[in-house]
Design a protein around this motif. Structure first.
Motif, PDB file in Angstrom:
ATOM      1  N   PHE A 149      -0.986  13.977   2.043  1.00 23.11           N
ATOM      2  CA  PHE A 149      -0.412  12.683   1.683  1.00 23.11           C
ATOM      3  C   PHE A 149      -0.373  11.755   2.901  1.00 23.11           C
ATOM      4  N   ARG A 196       0.827  -1.204   0.000  1.00 20.06           N
ATOM      5  CA  ARG A 196       0.000   0.000   0.000  1.00 20.06           C
ATOM      6  C   ARG A 196       0.864   1.259   0.000  1.00 20.06           C
ATOM      7  N   LEU A 197       1.997   1.195   0.670  1.00 20.65           N
ATOM      8  CA  LEU A 197       2.895   2.352   0.645  1.00 20.65           C
ATOM      9  C   LEU A 197       3.378   2.622  -0.773  1.00 20.65           C
ATOM     10  N   SER A 210      -5.666   4.738   4.172  1.00 21.60           N
ATOM     11  CA  SER A 210      -5.396   3.500   3.445  1.00 21.60           C
ATOM     12  C   SER A 210      -5.104   2.343   4.399  1.00 21.60           C
ATOM     13  N   CYS A 237      10.089   4.906   0.088  1.00 23.58           N
ATOM     14  CA  CYS A 237       9.459   4.354   1.281  1.00 23.58           C
ATOM     15  C   CYS A 237      10.295   3.179   1.761  1.00 23.58           C
ATOM     16  N   VAL A 239       1.921   2.023  -3.484  1.00 19.03           N
ATOM     17  CA  VAL A 239       0.832   2.569  -4.308  1.00 19.03           C
ATOM     18  C   VAL A 239       0.745   4.080  -4.161  1.00 19.03           C
ATOM     19  N   HIS A 240       0.947   4.574  -2.968  1.00 16.41           N
ATOM     20  CA  HIS A 240       0.722   5.997  -2.703  1.00 16.41           C
ATOM     21  C   HIS A 240       1.982   6.853  -2.881  1.00 16.41           C
ATOM     22  N   VAL A 241       3.165   6.247  -2.789  1.00 22.26           N
ATOM     23  CA  VAL A 241       4.391   7.042  -2.857  1.00 22.26           C
ATOM     24  C   VAL A 241       4.663   7.465  -4.294  1.00 22.26           C
ATOM     25  N   ARG A 242       5.040   8.721  -4.467  1.00 21.18           N
ATOM     26  CA  ARG A 242       5.341   9.230  -5.798  1.00 21.18           C
ATOM     27  C   ARG A 242       6.688   8.712  -6.294  1.00 21.18           C
ATOM     28  N   ARG A 280      -3.789  10.450   3.668  1.00 24.28           N
ATOM     29  CA  ARG A 280      -4.190   9.373   2.748  1.00 24.28           C
ATOM     30  C   ARG A 280      -3.586   8.040   3.198  1.00 24.28           C
ATOM     31  N   LEU A 281      -2.353   8.070   3.698  1.00 26.37           N
ATOM     32  CA  LEU A 281      -1.749   6.845   4.198  1.00 26.37           C
ATOM     33  C   LEU A 281      -2.506   6.320   5.414  1.00 26.37           C
TER      34      LEU A 281
END
Length: 802
Positions: free
Chosen positions: A454, A419-420, A461, A430, A422-425, A457-458
Motif C-alpha cells: 500500500f 490522491r490519498l 501515485s 488519512c 483514492v487509495h485509502v480504504r 502504491r502511494l
C-alpha cells in the motif's frame, strides 16, 4: 416610644398622600388628575340612582311625619327643593349612564361638591329650625333620619372627598344646632355621639378616598405597563429574529402572531386548532429526537431553556430552540405555557463548522494532527488487531513553493490529499500533520507485506506529475512506517517511530518506504540521551574549544584558526559535533553553546593568541536572532579585540531561510569590524545574487571538492571557478580538508589564498596551538614528491597567467 413615633410617621405620610390626591382631584390639570377624576365620578354616578332615591324617600317620609307640626307651606318649599335636587342628580346620571369618559375637569368635581353641599344645607336647615319645636316622636325621627343621612350619604359620596366632607360637615353642624336648641334631656350625650360619628365618618372618607385613588393609580400603572409590555412585545417580534408563542392548558396556540404562522407555514386561524406538540411532530424530520426532548421538558412542568428541535420546512432543514415558562391563574392552577421560539440554524451550522475544523485540516479537508493522534490511540487500544501508522513527507516541496509560489503549492497539497483519498480504504484515516507532512492510520493491518505494498502504491501515485495552471509539477513522497502495537505502546512513541522511519527514508535517497527498526529506536534513545546530557554539559564544564590552524600559502605562516567545539562526556566519551550539534539546534541549546564558544574564542584570541585571526562558526538560528548583534558588540567591547581579529563563519543554509534578517545582522556585524566568511561554499544554495547582497570577506571551498581535486576534472573546474569568482569580488579563499601534498600543490598552483586540513594540523586545544605557533618556523613544509599529471596542469593554468 419608637413604635409610637413610627406609627405617627406612617399616619402623617398617609395623610400627606391623601391630601395630595385630594388636591389633584380638586384642581389638577394634568392627564393623570383628569383620568383620576373621571374614575371617581364614574364610580359615584353608578350608585347615584340609589342615593337619589333613598334621599327622595327620606324627604317624602319626613314631610309626612312633620305635617302636624310644621306648616304646609314650609314643608312644600323644603321638600320641593330637596326633591328637585334629587331629580337633578338623577337626570345627571341618566345622561351619563352609557358614557365612559377617560378624563374630567375640576369643574365636575366642584359641581358634585356644590350639589352635596346644597343637599346638606337643606337637611341642616330643617334640623336647626324645626327640631326644637317638634314633639318627642318627631324629634326621634328627625335625629334618626339625619344620622342615617350623615352616615349613608357620606359613604355614598366618599369617592369625592370634598363632596363627602362638605355634606358631612353641614349635616353635622345642622344637627348640633337643632339638638342644642331642643329641650331633650340627653342633648349633651347626643351632641357628643353625633360628633364622634362625624369624626369616624370623616376618617372613613379619607381612608376610602385614599385607597380608591391608590387602587386607580395602581390599575392605571398596570395598564400603562401592559401597554408598554405590549409595545415591547410587538417591537420584539418586529425587530428580533425570535418569535413568541403561547398555548392554553390543552396545548393549543393562543393568539398566534403572523410571524409564528409564517414559521409554521400555516394560517394563523389554523394554528389555533393545533397544539404545540402536534405542530412540532408534523415538522419533525425522520430520525430526529428533538420533539421527544421537548415533550419531556413540558411534562416536567418547569421552565426550560433552548431545547433544540430539528424541523423540515420549505426552505430546508432548520434548527429551532424552544424556551418556555408555565403559566398559572389567580388560584395557582396551571393554565398554559408561554415562551420564545428561536431559529438557531446559523449558530448550529457555525458550531458544526467549528467542530469540523477542530478535527480537519482547513486546506485539504483531511483529518488534522489531533484526529490522527486520536485514531492512533484507538488503534493501540483495539486489542487483538494490528494497525499501522504511515508518516509521509513530500520531496522537494520547498522548491515548488519557491519556484511557483505558495498559491500553487497549496493546490499541490490539495491534489496530494485527493490522491490519498483514492487509495485509502474505508475505515482507514488519512490526514495532514502540517506543512507538507501527511499521515495514514491503517486500522487493520492484516500483514506487513500488504501495508508495504500500500505504501509503495502511494509512492508511485505521488510521482505522477501534477498539472496545475498550465504548469507541470513533479514531486514525490518519502514514507516512514510503524506497526502498532509492535513498534509503540503510546501515541507519542508511535509518532516518533514513524518519524524516525521517515527520516531514514529521506536520508536514504527519498522517494522510498522505510519501516521502523530497533536500530532506529537505538538512534532515538541515543538522541534523547544526548539532549538530556547536553543541557548539563556547559554547567559541568564538559565542552572545550579546539582550534584548527589556517596557513597562508604564499608565506607559509599560520594566519588564523577555526574554533571548533568538542564535547568530552565522562561516561559517553568524546562525542562528535556532527552528532550533538544537530541536537543542540533542534532543542534551542545552540544559542547558549554558540554564545559560550564565541566568548571563549574571543578570550583566547585576546589573551593567548594575539595577532591570530580566529574564525567562529555561527548557526543560522544565532545569526537570525535580533540580539545577536548586541552580543557581538558587547563581546568586542569587553575583550578589546583588534579590528579584523574575529571572523564569523556562516553556512549556505542560512541563505535559504530568513534572508532579510540575516542580511541586516551581517551588515551590522561587519560595521563592528568583524569579518564574515561563507563556509562550505559550492555545496548548497549559494548564487551570485547572494554573494552580491552579503558582505562576505572570505569563501571557504568545501572539502568535497578538495578531496577529488587531483582525480576529477569537474572538481578542478569548480575550484578554479570559485577562485576566479573570489578574486573578482575581492574575497579571500580558504581550502578546507587538505590532506595530501598533491592537493596542496594544485591549490598553490591555481592561487588559493590559504589552506586548512589534516595536512597542516588536526584540531587541537589552545595550548597545543600556542606551541605549534612557536615551533612552526622549524617545521618542514609538506612537499609533493613527483610531478602533477599533464592533464591536470593543462586544466589548471597558473594564477599569474590569468
Amino acid at each position: 416610644m419608637d413604635r409610637i413615633n413610627g406609627q405617627r410617621g406612617v399616619a402623617r405620610a398617609e395623610f400627606a398622600s391623601w391630601w395630595h390626591a385630594g388636591r389633584a382631584l380638586w384642581s389638577g390639570l394634568d392627564d393623570a388628575a383628569g383620568a383620576m377624576r373621571a374614575r371617581h365620578l364614574s364610580a359615584m354616578l353608578r350608585v347615584a340612582p340609589l342615593t337619589m332615591g333613598a334621599t327622595a324617600l327620606s324627604v317624602v317620609l319626613t314631610a309626612w311625619m312633620l305635617q302636624t307640626t310644621i306648616s304646609s307651606l314650609a314643608l312644600v318649599l323644603w321638600s320641593g327643593s330637596l326633591l328637585a335636587l334629587c331629580v337633578h342628580g338623577f337626570q345627571g346620571w341618566w345622561k351619563r349612564r352609557n358614557l365612559h369618559p377617560e378624563t374630567a375637569g375640576p369643574v365636575a368635581i366642584r359641581r358634585a361638591t356644590a350639589h352635596a353641599a346644597v343637599m346638606g344645607l337643606g337637611w341642616a336647615a330643617a334640623s336647626g329650625a324645626w327640631l326644637p319645636v317638634l314633639d318627642p316622636t318627631q324629634q326621634v325621627w328627625m335625629v334618626v333620619v339625619l344620622m342615617a343621612l350623615m352616615c349613608g350619604g357620606t359613604v355614598a359620596l366618599s369617592l369625592i372627598p370634598s363632596a363627602a366632607l362638605s355634606f358631612l360637615a353641614i349635616i353635622t353642624s345642622g344637627l348640633w344646632v337643632g339638638l342644642a336648641r331642643s329641650e331633650l334631656q340627653l342633648v349633651a350625650p347626643l351632641i357628643g355621639l353625633v360628633g364622634a360619628y362625624a369624626v369616624v365618618m370623616a376618617a372613613l372618607v379619607v381612608s376610602a378616598a385614599h385607597f380608591y385613588a391608590r387602587g386607580v393609580l395602581t390599575e392605571r400603572e398596570a395598564s400603562r405597563q401592559g401597554e408598554v409590555f405590549g409595545l415591547l412585545l410587538r417591537d420584539f417580534e418586529e425587530s428580533s429574529a425570535d418569535v413568541l408563542w403561547e398555548v392554553d392548558r390543552f396545548g393549543r396556540f393562543v393568539n398566534p402572531s403572523r410571524r409564528l404562522a409564517g414559521w409554521a407555514e400555516r394560517p394563523a386561524d389554523r394554528l389555533t386548532q393545533l397544539t404545540l406538540m402536534q405542530l412540532m411532530k408534523s415538522l419533525q424530520p425522520e430520525g430526529s429526537s428533538g420533539v421527544e426532548r421537548l415533550q419531556q421538558a413540558l411534562d416536567r412542568g418547569e421552565a426550560f431553556r433552548e431545547v433544540p428541535v430539528r424541523v423540515q420546512v420549505a426552505s430546508g432543514q432548520r434548527w429551532w430552540a424552544v424556551t418556555g415558562k408555565p403559566l398559572t391563574d389567580e388560584q395557582g392552577v396551571p393554565c398554559g405555557w408561554r415562551g420564545v421560539l428561536s431559529d438557531v440554524t446559523a449558530a448550529r451550522q457555525s458550531h458544526q463548522h467549528v467542530a469540523y475544523l477542530a478535527q480537519h485540516d482547513a486546506l485539504t479537508g483531511l483529518a488534522n494532527r489531533t484526529t490522527i493522534r486520536n485514531r492512533v490511540a484507538q488503534s493501540l487500544e483495539a486489542g487483538g488487531r494490528r494497525g499501522a501508522l504511515l508518516c509521509m513527507d513530500l520531496d522537494n516541496f520547498k522548491l515548488i513553493n519557491d519556484t511557483h509560489g505558495h498559491t500553487l503549492g497549496d493546490k499541490v497539497l490539495q491534489e496530494v490529499a485527493r490522491r490519498l483519498r483514492v487509495h485509502v480504504r474505508k475505515g482507514d484515516v488519512c490526514g495532514r500533520l502540517g506543512g507538507d507532512e501527511f499521515a495514514v492510520v491503517i486500522a487493520d493491518a492484516r500483514s506487513d507485506d500488504e501495508v508495504q505494498a500500500f505504501a509503495q502504491r502511494l509512492v508511485v501515485s505521488m510521482r505522477v506529475p501534477i498539472e496545475i495552471e498550465q504548469a507541470s509539477v513533479t514531486t514525490g513522497v518519502s514514507i516512514g512506517l510503524a506497526f502498532l502495537p509492535d513498534h509503540a505502546q503510546t501515541v507519542d512513541e508511535a509518532m516518533v517511530a514513524a518519524d524516525l522511519a521517515l527520516y531514514s527514508a529521506k536520508s536514504s535517497g527519498r522517494g522510498r518506504v522505510e519501516a521502523f527498526t530497533s536500530e532506529l529506536g537505538e538512534i532515538q534513545r541515543r538522541r534523547a540521551t544526548l539532549e538530556r546530557e547536553l543541557r548539563q554539559a556547559l554547567a559541568r564544564d564538559e565542552l572545550e574549544v579546539y582550534y584548527q590552524p589556517q596557513v597562508d600559502l604564499k608565506t607559509w605562516t599560520i594566519c588564523g584558526a577555526e574554533a571548533l567545539v568538542r564535547w568530552h562526556h565522562p561516561d559517553l566519551g568524546s562525542i562528535s559535533p556532527a552528532e550533538f550539534v544537530p541536537v543542540a539546534e533542534a532543542t534551542g541549546l545552540i544559542h547558549n553553546i554558540g554564545a559560550w564558544v564565541l566568548a571563549k574564542a574571543s578570550s583566547d584570541a585576546k589573551q593567548l593568541l594575539p595577532g591570530l585571526r580566529i574564525a567562529v562558526n555561527a548557526s543560522a538560528a544565532q545569526v537570525q536572532r535580533a540580539s545577536f548583534v548586541n552580543e557581538v558588540r558587547q563581546l568586542l567591547q569587553r575583550q578589546e579585540l583588534a579590528v579584523g581579529q574575529l571572523e564569523i563563519e556562516i553556512t549556505e543554509s542560512l541563505l535559504m531561510e530568513d534572508v532579510q534578517t540575516a542580511l541586516e545582522n551581517l551588515h551590522a556585524i561587519k560595521q563592528l569590524g568583524v569579518r564574515i566568511a561563507l563556509d562550505d561554499f559550492g555545496t548548497g544554495y549559494s548564487s551570485l545574487a547572494y554573494l552580491r547582497r552579503f558582505p562576505f570577506d572570505k569563501l571557504k571551498i568545501d572539502r568535497a571538492f578538495i578531496r577529488e581535486l587531483t582525480s576529477t576534472s569537474d572538481a578542478r573546474a569548480i575550484v578554479r571557478t570559485i577562485l576566479q569568482l573570489a578574486r573578482v569580488l575581492g574575497m579571500d579563499t580558504v581550502a578546507e580538508g587538505v590532506e595530501e601534498p598533491a592537493q596542496l600543490e594544485v591549490l598553490q598552483h591555481v592561487g588559493c589564498g590559504s589552506i586548512q586540513g589534516f595536512l597542516v594540523a588536526r584540531p587541537m586545544p589552545v595550548q597545543s596551538l600556542i606551541q605549534l605557533r612557536e615551533s612552526w618556523a622549524k617545521l618542514p613544509r609538506p612537499l609533493f614528491e613527483g610531478a602533477l599529471p599533464e592533464s591536470v596542469l593543462a586544466e589548471l593554468p597558473p594564477a599569474e597567467s590569468r
